[in-house]
Design a protein around this motif. Structure first.
Motif, PDB file in Angstrom:
ATOM      1  N   ARG A 192      54.493 -18.577  72.424  1.00 23.79           N
ATOM      2  CA  ARG A 192      53.298 -19.132  71.779  1.00 23.79           C
ATOM      3  C   ARG A 192      52.001 -18.682  72.430  1.00 23.79           C
ATOM      4  O   ARG A 192      50.988 -18.513  71.772  1.00 23.79           O
ATOM      5  N   GLU A 204      54.608 -10.848  64.742  1.00 26.75           N
ATOM      6  CA  GLU A 204      54.838 -12.210  64.253  1.00 26.75           C
ATOM      7  C   GLU A 204      56.039 -12.843  64.949  1.00 26.75           C
ATOM      8  O   GLU A 204      55.987 -14.007  65.376  1.00 26.75           O
ATOM      9  N   ASP A 205      57.134 -12.077  65.076  1.00 23.80           N
ATOM     10  CA  ASP A 205      58.313 -12.590  65.783  1.00 23.80           C
ATOM     11  C   ASP A 205      57.986 -12.899  67.241  1.00 23.80           C
ATOM     12  O   ASP A 205      58.397 -13.928  67.793  1.00 23.80           O
ATOM     13  N   SER A 233      55.094 -13.592  68.660  1.00 20.13           N
ATOM     14  CA  SER A 233      54.202 -14.745  68.848  1.00 20.13           C
ATOM     15  C   SER A 233      54.913 -16.059  68.580  1.00 20.13           C
ATOM     16  O   SER A 233      54.600 -17.084  69.192  1.00 20.13           O
ATOM     17  N   ARG A 234      55.886 -16.057  67.657  1.00 16.26           N
ATOM     18  CA  ARG A 234      56.659 -17.278  67.420  1.00 16.26           C
ATOM     19  C   ARG A 234      57.507 -17.640  68.631  1.00 16.26           C
ATOM     20  O   ARG A 234      57.686 -18.813  68.948  1.00 16.26           O
ATOM     21  N   ASP A 253      45.033 -16.191  66.956  1.00 18.89           N
ATOM     22  CA  ASP A 253      46.471 -16.000  67.206  1.00 18.89           C
ATOM     23  C   ASP A 253      46.826 -14.519  67.232  1.00 18.89           C
ATOM     24  O   ASP A 253      46.157 -13.679  66.621  1.00 18.89           O
TER      25      ASP A 253
END
Length: 726
Positions: free
Chosen positions: A479, A472-473, A475-476, A432
């Motif tokens: 996706r 992180e933001d 990738s959320r 990820d």
């Protein structure tokens, strides 16, 4: 998610036009679905205005009513424009242009310059200070660093208000500008500055707007081409539009009215730059058919914070106050705002640092805490106090995030990892995006836990941690995003200076805090003379100071602390007064009794005390420079700083002093020195206690001359000298 929560940087993409409307309150939904004709949105602090206008654009695009490329959304900061682009992309309207006025104008100017003027466009000077300094030197006018900054600001104001050098002095007087030098000198510097730019074939940021306006006025073919491209306009923070920006907007629009403006007159705090709420307040006069929507549901702050904010505006006067919005909190009840008085500024800073440390220990993240003050010079004592308490902090307005050395290195490393792809051994074990970024940045010094203490090592870790959180933001929200996608996003943010949030207590001026919010806010240094600032004289200037405090209050979501210090240094005379804006709001204070013609006349016993010199001063009450000259210390200001002295009162005091000196057979200065008379004329004391606080008025002189001086200050005839030696 409701409008009450913090929106992530990258919201999930809506599936349909109707889904775009989900979660909007009735007023926000009205904004989002009113896509025809002029629309004016009066949006109070924390009411979800950005949410409303981005959903409006996205709904129009998803419903097929608006073409993405035909919409131009304009705001005032690169950060706000970057946030708007991120939200629009998440809502499925990624093709919409969201820019600042300057960015949009520069893009058009660069494209059309060869056709409209010919040749290469002049080079853009990002920092005009050096040219202003050279212009001043050629005029044989010496400017110190502060004067140079202020004169540069005056030139910027003149240009955005479309004032030429020859008209500057008259325009500045009409606008009640607090000019840093003689207006004729500033006009001379301004004129030579413009000449130096022409000689060197360079332009400044204000020229970008001026030249774009000139081309659109003179070349109808170019204006028509731009109008065919952009057919729908949205302007955020419309209360901050300058006359020059409004002129550019008019030229973009032509004879059309497909315009949506959003603003709040109660948050007008940049009039010194040429911003005016007049365009917002007069919008319906210009467009009688306009749809008016008011957003008053406050999703940001608790009822206790909102109550204080409403109370502040309830005391306001003027046209902007007539259009104030009564906010209604949508949040659960929280703690009451805390009011704290300290004996001196170091004690105030130490007390604030202790409370911040307690909040962090109770689970409030350091990045969700801010200390806000009126002027940047107040930051030093809070920097020291937080450092002593072991609390990390960041100065807003310091070095730009993407210009930091560790951030530049990290982006280069991420770009290299994205290019190498599967061949990079660092990425073999992770799939990820967020894990890949953590793995790459671990080679640059990022660790899951922050280093102990503060200083450069902690600052660098905070920068890398901000990049990890951004990944992180990202990738959320996306996706299937790759490392290469993230690098593109970082490049776009760097170009727009749209930095992620660094974890640390924010230290910022009230002006710099506009548009931001935190869980806990400390409003510090709230004394008369600082807020309102000493040089705020006119009714309009006083009201803008009140709006500045309102902006500070409405930055807080949950915890709000307001504090002031009675003296500057330990052991000093505690003669300061809490800000008059808090009267009637803080516990134990009475509402002000306003005098006729006064924007905010203090209660009877405070009339003179709010702007007094005090015993033992060491800082200028205007510019905060440390004072060493005894005469300046009497005045509590630098000789060159603006004076609020009553000239008529000063002359009456001089005449009285001459009579006293003749009667006593002593030199005039033995009665009172010139500096003491000036301090009295600035203070205009109404009571013996206020006169006693002025440096140079000792006990014996107060007894001998106090009654006469107070009579003169009250406009009465003195009762005559004592006949005794001073």
């Amino acid at each position: 998610m409701t409008a009450a929560t913090h929106s992530p940087s990258f919201p999930p993409v809506a599936e349909s036009a109707d889904e775009v409307l989900l979660g909007l309150d009735p007023e926000q939904r009205q904004v989002a679905t009113t896509l025809r004709g002029p629309v004016c949105v009066l949006a109070g602090a924390g009411t979800g205005k950005t949410r409303a206008i981005t959903h409006r654009i996205a709904y129009g695009v998803r419903a097929g009513i608006l073409q993405p490329a035909s919409v131009l959304a304009v705001t005032f900061t690169n950060r706000a424009a970057g946030e708007m682009r991120g939200r629009l992309r998440g809502l499925g309207a990624g093709g919409v242009q969201a820019r600042t006025f300057h960015s949009a104008a520069l893009r058009q100017l660069q494209y059309f310059w060869p056709r409209a003027v010919g040749g290469d466009m002049p080079r853009l000077v990002e920092r005009k200070v050096q040219l202003v300094a050279e212009a001043a030197a050629r005029c044989r006018i010496r400017l110190d660093r502060n004067e140079l900054r202020d004169v540069t600001g005056e030139i910027e104001w003149a240009k955005v208000t479309q004032t030429v050098p020859g008209d500057y002095a008259g325009a500045a007087a009409k606008a009640h500008r607090e000019v840093p030098r003689d207006a004729a000198e500033i006009a001379q510097i301004y004129g030579l500055y413009e000449q130096l730019k022409r000689d060197r074939m360079v332009i400044d940021f204000e020229d970008v707007l001026l030249l774009t306006v000139g081309i659109l006025q003179d070349r109808h073919d170019i204006a028509d081409q731009i109008r065919s491209q952009y057919q729908h306009f949205v302007v955020d923070e419309y209360q901050d539009v300058s006359p020059l920006q409004q002129r550019l907007l008019d030229l973009w629009l032509g004879d059309r009215d497909s315009l949506c403006v959003v603003g709040d007159a109660s948050q007008t705090i940049y009039s010194f730059t040429g911003a005016t709420p007049g365009h917002l307040l007069n919008f319906r006069n210009r467009y009688p058919q306009a749809t008016l929507v008011k957003l008053v549901r406050d999703y940001r702050s608790t009822p206790q914070v909102v109550h204080l904010a409403n109370g502040l505006l309830a005391q306001a006067r003027g046209k902007a106050a007539e259009h104030r919005l009564e906010l209604i909190s949508q949040r659960e009840s929280g703690p009451e705002p805390a009011y704290t008085e300290y004996p001196d500024e170091p004690a105030e800073a130490e007390g604030v640092a202790r409370r911040i440390r307690d909040l962090i220990a109770a689970g409030v993240p350091a990045g969700e805490i801010a200390v806000l003050y009126r002027i940047n010079a107040q930051s030093e004592v809070y920097e020291q106090a937080l450092a002593d308490a072991g609390v990390p902090y960041q100065l807003r307005g310091a070095e730009r995030f993407f210009e930091r050395q560790e951030v530049r290195r990290a982006v280069v490393t991420l770009r290299g990892a994205a290019h190498s792809g599967a061949n990079d051994p660092l990425l073999d074990a992770v799939v990820d995006l967020a894990s890949q970024v953590r793995a790459v940045l671990s080679s640059q010094g990022w660790t899951p836990e922050p280093p102990a203490g503060s200083g450069a090592v902690r600052d660098q870790w905070e920068s890398l941690a901000a990049l990890v959180r951004l990944a992180e933001d990202f990738s959320r929200a996306k996706r299937d995003a790759t490392l290469a996608d993230l690098v593109v996003e970082l490049d776009e943010r760097a170009a727009a200076q749209h930095a992620p949030t660094v974890q640390g207590v924010t230290l910022a001026s009230l002006h710099a805090a506009k548009g931001l919010e935190w869980d806990a806010v400390f409003l510090v240094g709230l004394t008369d003379g600082m807020l309102p600032i000493t040089y705020a004289k006119t009714d309009d200037q006083i009201e803008e100071e009140r709006r500045l405090l309102y902006v500070g209050v409405t930055r807080a979501r949950l915890h709000l602390t307001l504090s002031w210090a009675l003296s500057r240094a330990p052991g000093g005379r505690g003669s300061r007064r809490p800000s008059r804006f808090l009267n009637g709001l803080r516990p134990g204070s009475a509402a002000l009794r306003r005098s006729a013609g006064s924007a905010d006349g203090p209660a009877d016993g405070e009339r003179g005390a709010r702007k007094r010199g005090r015993r033992g001063p060491v800082q200028c009450r205007v510019c905060r420079k440390t004072l060493t000259d005894a005469g300046e210390m009497k005045l509590m200001r630098c000789e060159d700083c603006p004076s609020d002295m009553d000239e008529g009162l000063y002359e009456r005091l001089r005449d009285w002093r001459a009579g006293q000196a003749k009667e006593l057979g002593q030199p005039a200065f033995c009665v009172f020195t010139d500096k003491t008379l000036m301090a009295i004329a600035e203070a205009a004391p109404a009571a013996e206690g206020e006169l006693a606080m002025i440096s140079g008025v000792g006990g014996r002189k107060l007894e001998r001359f106090g009654a006469d001086v107070l009579a003169i200050c009250a406009g009465e005839e003195p009762g005559g000298g004592s006949g005794e030696d001073a």
